[in-house]
Scaffold this active site. Structure first.
Site, PDB file in Angstrom:
ATOM      1  N   LYS A  79      47.344   3.272  33.513  1.00 46.52           N
ATOM      2  CA  LYS A  79      47.392   4.117  34.770  1.00 46.52           C
ATOM      3  C   LYS A  79      46.191   5.273  34.503  1.00 46.52           C
ATOM      4  O   LYS A  79      46.524   6.014  33.455  1.00 46.52           O
ATOM      5  CB  LYS A  79      48.461   4.847  35.495  1.00 46.52           C
ATOM      6  CG  LYS A  79      48.534   5.303  36.573  1.00 46.52           C
ATOM      7  CD  LYS A  79      50.156   5.650  36.800  1.00 46.52           C
ATOM      8  CE  LYS A  79      49.981   6.546  38.288  1.00 46.52           C
ATOM      9  NZ  LYS A  79      51.564   6.725  38.642  1.00 46.52           N
ATOM     10  N   SER A 154      52.782   5.176  43.428  1.00 50.05           N
ATOM     11  CA  SER A 154      51.222   5.440  42.918  1.00 50.05           C
ATOM     12  C   SER A 154      50.638   4.621  41.896  1.00 50.05           C
ATOM     13  O   SER A 154      49.497   4.609  41.827  1.00 50.05           O
ATOM     14  CB  SER A 154      51.169   6.800  42.444  1.00 50.05           C
ATOM     15  OG  SER A 154      51.886   7.427  41.308  1.00 50.05           O
ATOM     16  N   SER A 178      57.179   5.685  41.634  1.00 53.04           N
ATOM     17  CA  SER A 178      55.779   5.072  41.247  1.00 53.04           C
ATOM     18  C   SER A 178      55.520   3.948  40.474  1.00 53.04           C
ATOM     19  O   SER A 178      54.553   3.317  40.412  1.00 53.04           O
ATOM     20  CB  SER A 178      54.811   6.087  41.014  1.00 53.04           C
ATOM     21  OG  SER A 178      54.296   6.719  41.963  1.00 53.04           O
TER      22      SER A 178
HETATM   23  N1  GLN Z   1      55.703   8.172  46.212  1.00 54.63           N
HETATM   24  C1  GLN Z   1      56.173   8.963  45.499  1.00 54.63           C
HETATM   25  C2  GLN Z   1      55.675  10.317  46.021  1.00 54.63           C
HETATM   26  O1  GLN Z   1      54.542  10.310  46.578  1.00 54.63           O
HETATM   27  C3  GLN Z   1      56.557   8.983  44.210  1.00 54.63           C
HETATM   28  C4  GLN Z   1      55.361   9.260  43.464  1.00 54.63           C
HETATM   29  C5  GLN Z   1      55.661   8.812  42.042  1.00 54.63           C
HETATM   30  O2  GLN Z   1      56.642   8.408  41.496  1.00 54.63           O
HETATM   31  N2  GLN Z   1      54.672   9.635  41.163  1.00 54.63           N
HETATM   32  O3  GLN Z   1      55.774  11.485  45.577  1.00 54.63           O
END
Ligand code: GLN
Length: 488
Positions: A79, A154, A178
């Site tokens: 990532k 994400s 994420s």
């Molecule tokens: N979707 C969640 C957010 O937007 C989690 C993001 C993540 O785990 N980095 O905060």
């Protein structure tokens, strides 16, 4: 050879038996990427030359008859919020578009010691904020299962890369879901370790008390292999800890297993077809001898609200460093002239951040700044910390009587592009089953559990703090049962 299905263990065996060379394997993945990533856009950058060179090195060692590590020569994707020295690390933000990482993240250092081959950096929602990769500053990733749908976020690029057969495994980061939510949407395995199990040094921080790095893989066994390689105390991350982790290969007796099913996770908002899917796995487990216990996590309803106070507060603090002076993109083009002293510097900050950050990142910085401001801190931040404590206690209490908690990973399958972009709240709801885990710090894994309407379903297993190995053992048992179930 089917690259889509190839696991770490299988690849390692093929390589050891010399049925394939590391160079061929790496070239195989790179050519898949070149053929298909135009449509999927899992990668933001490739490190072709470095990957081929690393693969050749391992081939030379094999030729000399040397023993190689399990991860040697295995192609992986990372990532793009995890630093690999000398390569671009953008966090999918325009503000870091040309940022070159000056050092390796600790997880990368550890995997390099095992001679894994990094083939590229994957797409994400900008600074890991989002659930669909639609917030990437460089365009979204598509779900390899259905190109009209999001891969989740994400870590959407990492999950898509594993599913599409672009790499054997990938690394992601999980602050509120994420790793698990994109794994669920793409039909792969995603594991978030206990907070503190894996060093965060070299991960671009989103919300430091919630962030963890973890693997996205095709099987639970592969997730365990990566976890064993990356975990451990690191002097460069004071929240990381040393533990006696236990042995993943030790067999597990399903008849001794007590599985908690929280009633709060099976109510309104959950797609009835997903509920059916998960419940059929539960009854299969019961038939195999596991004890199923209905439990309550009474503060679940407050998890999302608590997360959306604590997370933006930490985001606003962490992202102050991107000011147009220290890193990356800078808006210093404003003409000089009649500004009083000091104002120009402020202008640089303001314009850089306005131009460099996308809308969702700006929204969270503003929210976080407001939450932390004098007069509101007690009303919001301090209260949220108290509720966080209660959420943690819910888990502690539940784990007094059970070994693991079983839930769906997400309330719906992968949604279509644009479906939730105009309403941030509906996007935030995609994380309803994943955020509590980060607030409590506990480990959790998402496993593929068949399909609904042709789209993958994710089943989440949540473990006790630092019981990561036991969680992975249980997950392996559940994985086997799901696979048998889908074949009967
Ligand atoms: N979707 C969640 C957010 O937007 C989690 C993001 C993540 O785990 N980095 O905060």
């Amino acid at each position: 050879m089917n690259l889509k299905e190839l696991t770490i263990k299988q690849a390692h065996e093929l390589l050891e038996k010399r049925e394939i060379t590391f160079l061929e394997l790496t070239q195989g993945f790179l050519s898949e990427i070149k053929k298909k990533d135009k449509d999927i856009h899992a990668f933001l950058s490739l490190s072709e030359d470095e990957a081929l060179e690393a693969a050749k090195k391992v081939d030379d060692r094999i030729a000399k008859g040397e023993q190689i590590e399990m991860l040697a020569g295995i192609p992986a994707a990372v990532k793009d919020n995890i630093l690999i020295r000398g390569g671009k690390t953008t966090a999918a933000s325009k503000i870091l578009e040309n940022y070159i990482a000056p050092y390796d993240a600790t997880v990368i250092k550890k995997l390099k010691e095992e001679e894994t081959v990094f083939i590229g950096k994957t797409n994400l929602d900008e600074f890991a904020m989002g659930s669909s990769t639609e917030n990437s500053g460089f365009g979204p990733t598509k779900n390899p299962v259905d190109l009209e749908r999001v891969p989740g976020g994400s870590s959407g690029g990492s999950a898509a890369a594993v599913k599409a057969g672009f790499c054997v495994y990938a690394l992601g980061s999980d602050t509120g879901g994420s790793i698990r939510q994109p794994a669920s949407f793409c039909g792969v395995v995603g594991f978030k370790p206990t907070y503190g199990a894996v060093s965060r040094h070299g991960l671009i921080a989103m919300a430091s008390s919630l962030d963890q790095i973890g693997p996205i893989t095709k099987t639970v066994e592969d997730a365990a292999i990566i976890f064993e390689a990356i975990r451990g105390k690191d002097e460069l991350d004071s929240t990381s800890v040393h533990r006696d982790w236990g042995d993943f290969t030790k067999p597990l007796d399903i008849e001794e297993l007590k599985i908690g099913v929280p009633r709060e996770y099976f109510t309104h908002g959950l797609d009835p077809e997903i509920e059916k899917n998960i419940k059929s796995v539960i009854s299969k487990l019961e038939k195999e001898g596991a004890k199923i216990v209905e439990i309550s996590l009474p503060h679940s309803d407050w998890a999302l609200a608590t997360y959306y106070i604590i997370m933006p507060a930490e985001v606003s603090a962490n992202l102050t460093r991107f000011d147009g002076i220290k890193y990356g993109y800078s808006e210093i083009s404003r003409p000089t002239g009649d500004h009083p002293k000091g104002e120009k510097l402020l202008d640089i900050y303001l314009k850089t951040r306005q131009e460099g950050f996308g809308a969702e990142v700006r929204r969270r910085i503003m929210l976080g700044t407001y939450i932390l401001s004098a007069g509101y801190y007690d009303a919001y931040y301090k209260r949220a910390q108290k509720v966080r404590r209660l959420i943690k206690k819910d888990f502690d209490f539940a784990f007094e009587n059970i070994d693991v908690i079983l839930t769906p990973t997400t309330p719906s399958t992968a949604f279509k592009f644009g479906e939730k972009t105009s309403d941030p709240l509906s996007m935030y709801l995609a994380d309803i089953y994943t955020v509590s885990v980060n607030l409590a710090g506990v480990p959790a894994i998402s496993l593929p559990s068949g399909e609904v309407g042709g789209l993958p379903v994710g089943l989440q297993l949540i473990g006790k703090n630092f019981d990561d190995i036991k969680l992975l053992q249980i997950a392996k048992t559940v994985e086997t049962i799901i696979k048998e179930k889908n074949h009967t």
